[in-house]
Every structure is written in C-alpha cells, then in structure tokens.
Design a protein around this motif. Structure first.
Motif: not given
Ligand code: SF4
Ligand code: 13P
Length: 300
Positions: A24, A86, A112, A170-173, A198, A261
């Motif tokens: 990423y 996370m 994680n 995970c706030y992104v996924h 995720e 990231m």
């Molecule tokens: Fe953590 Fe970022 Fe991976 Fe989500 S995308 S699990 S916040 S490292």
C-alpha cells in the motif's frame, strides 16, 4: 528526486540496510524498496535477511513484527506515528478478560496488533494464512481478534470451528459496500471481483475471490482473465499495473486510502537511514512472549 534516490541507495549499501515496503506504500517508496509484499511475506523477509538494518516502509505493527523476529537487528520505522487504527482497537487487558470468559478457546491474533496483544495469544495469523492457522488449532472454539470481518470470512471457510470474533475493523476496508459491488458488476460484467478479507461480510460474499494483497497480485498475474475489480487500498494498483501491463484493473467503488500507509515519503526514508531513526524498541520480556505466537505462525 534523483538525488534523494541516489543518496538512499548509497547509504543503504554503506550501512548494510534493506528497505522493506508494504503493497500500500506510495509508488516512489515501492520503487526504491528492495522488497515489496504483504504482511506475511514481509515478516518472512524480515526474518531471513542478513542486512544489519531493516527500514520498514509500512505501519508500526509491521516494523514491530520485524523487530520481534529480529531482536539483534535495528528496525527503523521512518514515520513513528504511522500506526494501524485496527491494531489500536484491542489491548492486552481485553485479551486477558476474554481468556477468563473463554478458557477452552484458542486465541488467534491477526498480525495487525501491538506486541502486548501478541504476547497474550496462542498464535498469530495474517490475511493470507488465517484459514490455515485457525484450522491447525486443536480447539473447536477460537477467539479471533481484532478484525470481525476477517473472523467472519474465516468462519465461513471453517464451519467446523466456533469462531468468536472481536469487534474490531479496518476503517479503510470497512467502507466497501454492496452497492459498490452491484455497480461494478453492472459496469464491468466480464471482470472478476477480488476483495481483501477485511471488507464487510456482505461484500466478501458477493466477490469472486477473497485474497490478501499479495494473493491478489499472484492471482491477477496467473489468471487467464484480463479484467479485474479490486476491493482493497488503492496502493496495490502500483504493482498490479506494473506486473500486468496488458490487463485492466478498476477500483471497487470510491478510492480507499489508508492515511498511515501513505505517510512515508522518500525523504523520510533518507532521514531515517541517515539518523537511524525511529528505531523500534521493545522490552525483552515482552518481545520474547510476543515472538512465541509469531514463530508458531511462521512454522505453520
Ligand atoms: Fe490498518 Fe491501514 Fe491495513 Fe486498515 S489498511 S488494517 S488501517 S494498515
Ligand atoms: P496484507 O497482509 O494482505 O497485505 O494486509 C495488510 C493490511 O494491513 C491490510 O489492511
């Protein structure tokens, strides 16, 4: 930029440093890295390298994992504030509480997590080996933490296990949704949908494949198909496009970005190498306990 690249290369060679980067990371960082991969590949690489310094372009739990596996090496995290939201959702105290509640369960932690959580569990896993790791536990009951979405995906693959998920995500996924899948199918009916485990369960249920980041790269490279819809953080496109110049990739829904990231720049890597900052330090007793769960994962 050419100067920075040159300086990084020269310094890395002089100091016998290896640069590891997650899939990423921003393009320039992926390009300067000696190795780019998913969490499992990066842990393995960190364990096998003979470099004296590991510069970890990723987030804290990844650099911490490298340090746990390599106590004698200097592990640098160029941006010390690059954490994983996370991982911050669970701590050692919560695991100890759950241990009392579920004394007959095996405790499996996603990598994680912080070292203090790894030190409390039986074994770790990553997105690419979670099913294998859970299946290998003799216990029927498994407390899986912290990602409820990965837990739910593992539970679907292993109906013989009773998976008790922690409520992290995970706030992104977690932002992927079924409407995005519906629209993507409508626009690209011929494309295969690959998502990270995720993502929420209703999304992974509709996908064609559920894969770790490097699992997606491998799948896209070897599949006879030529069009893919990708449900993970957008940084993965760097390698997908580079390794498959004749194939087409579309992001699933809106662009999803993990802010932590994306913190690490070439300049950060240069400063980190020059000043040997920010070195990951862990109390030896904690490191040793955390290493048990990680080593167990690697041996599986
Ligand atoms: Fe953590 Fe970022 Fe991976 Fe989500 S995308 S699990 S916040 S490292
Ligand atoms: P991978 O191990 O699949 O690269 O995933 C790491 C991660 O943090 C996903 O959000």
């Amino acid at each position: 930029m050419e100067n920075t690249l040159e300086e990084i290369r020269t310094l890395a060679q002089k100091k016998r440093a290896v640069i590891l980067a997650h899939n990423y990371q921003v393009r320039e960082v992926q390009e300067i890295a000696d190795f780019v991969g998913d969490s499992l590949e990066l842990s393995r690489k960190a364990k096998s390298t003979d470099a004296e310094i590991i510069v970890f372009a990723g987030v804290r739990f990844m650099a911490e994992t490298a340090k746990i596996l390599n106590p004698e090496k200097k592990v640098l995290l160029p941006r010390s504030e690059a954490g994983c939201q996370m991982a911050e959702m669970v701590n050692a105290e919560a695991v100890r509480r759950l241990r009392k509640e579920y004394p007959d369960a095996a405790f499996v932690a996603y990598v994680n997590t912080d070292a203090e959580v790894k030190a409390e569990v039986d074994v770790c896993c990553t997105s690419s080996n979670a099913v294998r790791v859970v299946a290998a536990q003799p216990n029927k009951r498994i407390v899986f933490l912290p990602d409820r979405n990965l837990a739910s995906w593992v539970a679907r693959q292993l109906p013989e296990k009773e998976i008790i998920p922690y409520d992290g995500y995970c706030y992104v996924h977690n932002r992927f949704n079924v409407e995005e899948v519906r629209l993507a199918r409508e626009r690209h009916p011929e494309a295969e949908i690959l998502v990270h485990p995720e993502v929420p369960a209703p999304v992974s249920l509709l996908a064609d494949k559920v894969l770790s980041t490097s699992g997606m790269l491998e799948y896209a490279r070897t599949s006879p198909k030529s069009r893919f819809i990708i449900g993970t953080e957008e940084g993965i496109l760097v390698r997908l496009l580079k390794e498959n110049p004749k194939k087409a990739f579309f992001l699933l829904g809106s662009v999803k970005v993990c802010a932590n990231m994306k913190r690490t720049s070439l300049k950060d890597i240069l400063i980190s190498l020059k000043e040997e900052r920010h070195a990951v330090e862990l109390p030896e007793e904690l490191r040793k306990r955390a290493s048990l769960a990680l080593e167990k994962m690697i041996s599986l």
